[in-house]
Design a protein around this motif. Structure first.
Motif, PDB file in Angstrom:
ATOM      1  N   ALA A 189       0.832  -1.208   0.000  1.00  0.00           N
ATOM      2  CA  ALA A 189       0.000   0.000   0.000  1.00  0.00           C
ATOM      3  C   ALA A 189       0.866   1.256   0.000  1.00  0.00           C
ATOM      4  O   ALA A 189       0.518   2.268  -0.605  1.00  0.00           O
ATOM      5  N   THR A 190       2.006   1.189   0.688  1.00  0.00           N
ATOM      6  CA  THR A 190       2.951   2.304   0.750  1.00  0.00           C
ATOM      7  C   THR A 190       4.349   1.738   0.853  1.00  0.00           C
ATOM      8  O   THR A 190       4.541   0.605   1.295  1.00  0.00           O
ATOM      9  N   LEU A 191       5.329   2.529   0.454  1.00  0.00           N
ATOM     10  CA  LEU A 191       6.732   2.120   0.593  1.00  0.00           C
ATOM     11  C   LEU A 191       7.382   2.776   1.799  1.00  0.00           C
ATOM     12  O   LEU A 191       8.576   2.596   2.043  1.00  0.00           O
ATOM     13  N   GLU A 192       6.607   3.536   2.552  1.00  0.00           N
ATOM     14  CA  GLU A 192       7.139   4.182   3.750  1.00  0.00           C
ATOM     15  C   GLU A 192       7.057   3.232   4.936  1.00  0.00           C
ATOM     16  O   GLU A 192       6.181   2.367   5.013  1.00  0.00           O
ATOM     17  N   HIS A 193       7.982   3.411   5.863  1.00  0.00           N
ATOM     18  CA  HIS A 193       8.036   2.556   7.051  1.00  0.00           C
ATOM     19  C   HIS A 193       7.031   3.098   8.073  1.00  0.00           C
ATOM     20  O   HIS A 193       7.315   4.056   8.792  1.00  0.00           O
ATOM     21  N   VAL A 194       5.867   2.483   8.117  1.00  0.00           N
ATOM     22  CA  VAL A 194       4.788   2.972   8.969  1.00  0.00           C
ATOM     23  C   VAL A 194       4.554   2.020  10.141  1.00  0.00           C
ATOM     24  O   VAL A 194       4.766   0.818  10.041  1.00  0.00           O
ATOM     25  N   ALA A 195       4.139   2.620  11.242  1.00  0.00           N
ATOM     26  CA  ALA A 195       3.714   1.840  12.405  1.00  0.00           C
ATOM     27  C   ALA A 195       2.230   2.100  12.619  1.00  0.00           C
ATOM     28  O   ALA A 195       1.731   3.190  12.323  1.00  0.00           O
ATOM     29  N   LEU A 196       1.529   1.109  13.126  1.00  0.00           N
ATOM     30  CA  LEU A 196       0.107   1.243  13.387  1.00  0.00           C
ATOM     31  C   LEU A 196      -0.086   1.756  14.809  1.00  0.00           C
ATOM     32  O   LEU A 196       0.554   1.286  15.752  1.00  0.00           O
ATOM     33  N   GLY A 197      -0.958   2.752  14.960  1.00  0.00           N
ATOM     34  CA  GLY A 197      -1.297   3.277  16.278  1.00  0.00           C
ATOM     35  C   GLY A 197      -2.787   3.168  16.516  1.00  0.00           C
ATOM     36  O   GLY A 197      -3.581   3.149  15.568  1.00  0.00           O
ATOM     37  N   ALA A 198      -3.188   3.080  17.786  1.00  0.00           N
ATOM     38  CA  ALA A 198      -4.612   2.951  18.131  1.00  0.00           C
ATOM     39  C   ALA A 198      -4.977   3.868  19.268  1.00  0.00           C
ATOM     40  O   ALA A 198      -4.237   3.975  20.265  1.00  0.00           O
ATOM     41  N   ARG A 199      -6.108   4.553  19.099  1.00  0.00           N
ATOM     42  CA  ARG A 199      -6.727   5.274  20.214  1.00  0.00           C
ATOM     43  C   ARG A 199      -7.736   4.325  20.830  1.00  0.00           C
ATOM     44  O   ARG A 199      -8.687   3.914  20.177  1.00  0.00           O
ATOM     45  N   MET A 200      -7.515   3.965  22.077  1.00  0.00           N
ATOM     46  CA  MET A 200      -8.400   3.022  22.740  1.00  0.00           C
ATOM     47  C   MET A 200      -9.557   3.768  23.398  1.00  0.00           C
ATOM     48  O   MET A 200      -9.462   4.968  23.698  1.00  0.00           O
ATOM     49  N   LYS A 201     -10.644   3.072  23.633  1.00  0.00           N
ATOM     50  CA  LYS A 201     -11.819   3.709  24.234  1.00  0.00           C
ATOM     51  C   LYS A 201     -11.580   4.136  25.677  1.00  0.00           C
ATOM     52  O   LYS A 201     -12.317   4.958  26.218  1.00  0.00           O
ATOM     53  N   ASP A 202     -10.522   3.589  26.304  1.00  0.00           N
ATOM     54  CA  ASP A 202     -10.189   4.013  27.661  1.00  0.00           C
ATOM     55  C   ASP A 202      -9.254   5.221  27.675  1.00  0.00           C
ATOM     56  O   ASP A 202      -8.781   5.650  28.723  1.00  0.00           O
ATOM     57  N   GLY A 203      -8.970   5.776  26.472  1.00  0.00           N
ATOM     58  CA  GLY A 203      -8.139   6.968  26.374  1.00  0.00           C
ATOM     59  C   GLY A 203      -6.673   6.705  26.085  1.00  0.00           C
ATOM     60  O   GLY A 203      -5.924   7.643  25.778  1.00  0.00           O
ATOM     61  N   MET A 204      -6.240   5.463  26.172  1.00  0.00           N
ATOM     62  CA  MET A 204      -4.830   5.146  25.953  1.00  0.00           C
ATOM     63  C   MET A 204      -4.477   5.201  24.468  1.00  0.00           C
ATOM     64  O   MET A 204      -5.307   4.917  23.601  1.00  0.00           O
ATOM     65  N   LEU A 205      -3.232   5.567  24.177  1.00  0.00           N
ATOM     66  CA  LEU A 205      -2.672   5.483  22.833  1.00  0.00           C
ATOM     67  C   LEU A 205      -1.684   4.327  22.821  1.00  0.00           C
ATOM     68  O   LEU A 205      -0.734   4.312  23.611  1.00  0.00           O
ATOM     69  N   ILE A 206      -1.878   3.367  21.933  1.00  0.00           N
ATOM     70  CA  ILE A 206      -1.016   2.193  21.857  1.00  0.00           C
ATOM     71  C   ILE A 206      -0.361   2.170  20.478  1.00  0.00           C
ATOM     72  O   ILE A 206      -1.018   2.405  19.473  1.00  0.00           O
ATOM     73  N   TYR A 207       0.945   1.887  20.461  1.00  0.00           N
ATOM     74  CA  TYR A 207       1.694   1.889  19.210  1.00  0.00           C
ATOM     75  C   TYR A 207       2.222   0.492  18.892  1.00  0.00           C
ATOM     76  O   TYR A 207       2.776  -0.178  19.759  1.00  0.00           O
TER      77      TYR A 207
END
Length: 316
Positions: free
Chosen positions: A129-147
């Protein structure tokens, strides 16, 4: 096998095992087949290569290449061979290593995929989909950001939304071109949050989907996934997809209504997974056409049958 429409241009978007299962069936109907594959994986052999060598994760790409190979040859087995003896190679897949080596030889990842495609006599093409080095991040419903894809899956909380780091990552131009020229575009099957959504977050993919005149289909998973889609119905999957696109694009949803062996269901219940139900009234209220069919494979896993699923898609 009778070819329904040899000239049909089909684009499939996703990753993981589900995408390769679908490709095995579709290659029997058309050679105008493009797989757009996620590159946010950070687990297993792909994750190790990504961390140690700074390369794009090759695992999902490799699975798609093998799925599209015209015949099952010795080279197909070579590309899927996994080292299981003790040592630094343990857990690595030979096909992953070969893709990394070919990237160094050919100069870039897309050229490496093209060269490997020649070796395997691939029917169609596979594009990141892309040639860039991407990491997936998530905004959780409890407010936390997880990478990180693995960390998100292991966190155990409910996901509010996903994003990529960096958020502005450019797509592979050929992927956009394939989407715009397609007759039909298929999202899934595969892990909702880790295989499908990451592709939709790449800059330009969502707007290309909205602009394309192709029929757009989402293939629902047969079973829920613990830690990602607990208790989800097909409607819940659709709503998540819509939240990550600039506008609603899905016109059809394909849902399994085939019977799953009780022994298989019992094992999945032990993994806290249950069949995905369709909820026809809610789907139709969203203006989306529901297609239900027996799509279960004859294996000991609740997976899609490649031929059954491909036939339903091509009948559209």
């Amino acid at each position: 096998m009778t070819v329904v429409d040899k000239e049909a241009k089909v684009v499939v978007i996703g990753g993981g095992t589900g995408l390769s299962v679908l490709l095995k069936g579709l290659k029997n109907y058309t050679s105008h087949l493009t797989a757009v594959v996620t590159v946010s994986d950070d687990g297993g052999s792909s994750g190790r290569l990504r961390a140690e060598m700074g390369v794009l994760p090759p695992g999902d790409i490799r699975n798609c290449l093998v799925a599209l190979a015209e015949t099952e040859t010795l080279m197909d087995k070579v590309f899927q061979h996994r080292f299981d003896h003790e040592g630094s190679l343990k857990g690595h897949n030979l096909g992953n290593l070969l893709l990394v080596a070919m990237t160094e030889i050919a100069g870039d990842f897309v050229s490496a995929i093209q060269e490997v495609s020649k070796v395997l006599k691939v029917r169609g093409r596979v594009l990141p989909a892309t040639l860039e080095h991407v990491a997936l991040g998530a905004r959780m419903k409890d407010g936390m950001l997880i990478y990180g894809e693995t960390s998100i899956r292991n966190y155990g909380g409910e996901i509010e939304s996903l994003f990529l780091v960096p958020e502005k990552c450019l797509p592979v131009p050929d992927a956009l071109e394939a989407i715009m020229e397609a007759d039909i575009i298929v999202l899934g099957p595969g892990s909702l949050y880790s295989s499908i959504i990451p592709n939709l977050l790449v800059e330009g993919i969502g707007s290309a989907l909205a602009s394309s005149k192709a029929r757009k289909v989402y293939v629902s998973n047969i079973m829920t996934e613990h830690g990602e889609t607990d208790s989800f119905t097909a409607v819940d999957h659709l709503r998540v997809i819509m939240r990550h696109l600039p506008q609603s694009v899905v016109e059809y949803i394909i849902v399994n209504n085939g019977v799953i062996d009780e022994g298989i269901l019992k094992r999945y219940r032990g993994e806290q997974a249950v069949p995905v139900l369709s909820n026809r009234p809610e789907i139709e209220a969203m203006g989306i056409k529901l297609i239900e069919a027996d799509l279960v494979s004859d294996s000991d896993l609740a997976w899609h049958d490649s031929e059954k699923l491909a036939r339903v898609i091509m009948n559209l």
